[in-house]
Design an enzyme around this catalytic site. Structure first.
Site, PDB file in Angstrom:
ATOM      1  N   SER A   1       0.829  -1.193   0.000  1.00  0.00           N
ATOM      2  CA  SER A   1       0.000   0.000   0.000  1.00  0.00           C
ATOM      3  C   SER A   1       0.876   1.261   0.000  1.00  0.00           C
ATOM      4  CB  SER A   1      -0.980  -0.045   1.176  1.00  0.00           C
ATOM      5  OG  SER A   1      -1.990   0.913   1.027  1.00  0.00           O
TER       6      SER A   1
ATOM      7  N   HIS B   1      -7.646  -5.845  -0.116  1.00  0.00           N
ATOM      8  CA  HIS B   1      -6.473  -5.050   0.269  1.00  0.00           C
ATOM      9  C   HIS B   1      -5.676  -5.853   1.289  1.00  0.00           C
ATOM     10  CE1 HIS B   1      -4.227  -1.354   0.116  1.00  0.00           C
ATOM     11  NE2 HIS B   1      -4.228  -1.250   1.431  1.00  0.00           N
TER      12      HIS B   1
ATOM     13  N   ASP C   1      -9.531  -5.354  -4.601  1.00  0.00           N
ATOM     14  CA  ASP C   1      -9.074  -4.388  -3.597  1.00  0.00           C
ATOM     15  C   ASP C   1     -10.033  -3.198  -3.541  1.00  0.00           C
ATOM     16  OD1 ASP C   1      -7.712  -2.438  -2.070  1.00  0.00           O
ATOM     17  OD2 ASP C   1      -5.759  -3.125  -2.760  1.00  0.00           O
TER      18      ASP C   1
END
Length: 173
Positions: free
Chosen positions: A51, A149, A105
């Protein structure tokens, strides 16, 4: 909450925390310098993250003065899109990049990851990695169906295989 930089939006068309991005990149560059000063060749250093960590890894690894052994980006995006190309180092095209992204995601949408990977191949002209390659070369773009995610066992297995290509065992003396 502590983070690498402030996220103002998950959209390339909005403002970004350039100061925070560059400060975090500077800190990672200092860590790389310490490793090189300790005797580890830069081409044996891989930076990577998930991320926001992926964003900082891309920025550090593709704009830094040293040619690293590789960059790992999991569920990230290319930051500072309007400036990234001019910031890219002369050796950016030859740095291997492993990019993994979940197709489901909800936080960093696959469209942002896809657009970012395409930016690297079209604007920076990173070659696309071929599965038949014996070494890690170019951009290895990997999409994981059903992954949100997060990371998955499959993604981590693929990453492990890529690291073995990017940093092959050195022959013993």
């Amino acid at each position: 909450m502590p983070s690498w930089f402030d996220i103002l939006s998950f959209d390339w068309k909005s403002a970004e925390d350039e100061k925070g991005l560059l400060e975090s990149t500077r800190k990672i560059t200092e860590l790389i310098t310490a490793e090189v000063d300790a005797g580890i060749p830069a081409n044996r250093v891989v930076v990577g993250g998930f991320s926001q960590g992926a964003v900082i890894s891309l920025l550090t690894g593709l704009t830094g003065e040293r040619k690293l052994g590789g960059v790992v980006a999991l569920s990230g995006w290319v930051p500072l899109k309007s400036k990234f190309k001019s910031m890219a180092s002369d050796h950016a095209r030859s740095v291997p990049v492993f990019w993994g992204h979940g197709a489901s995601d909800p936080l960093v949408p696959i469209r942002l990851g896809t657009a970012s990977s395409q930016f690297l191949t079209t604007e920076l002209r990173l070659p696309t990695a071929g599965a038949e390659s014996t070494g890690a070369v170019g951009l290895s773009w990997n999409v994981y169906q059903g992954l949100e995610h997060s990371a998955s066992d499959e993604e981590l297995r693929d990453l492990r295989a890529w690291v073995k290509k990017a940093l092959p065992a050195e022959p013993s003396a």
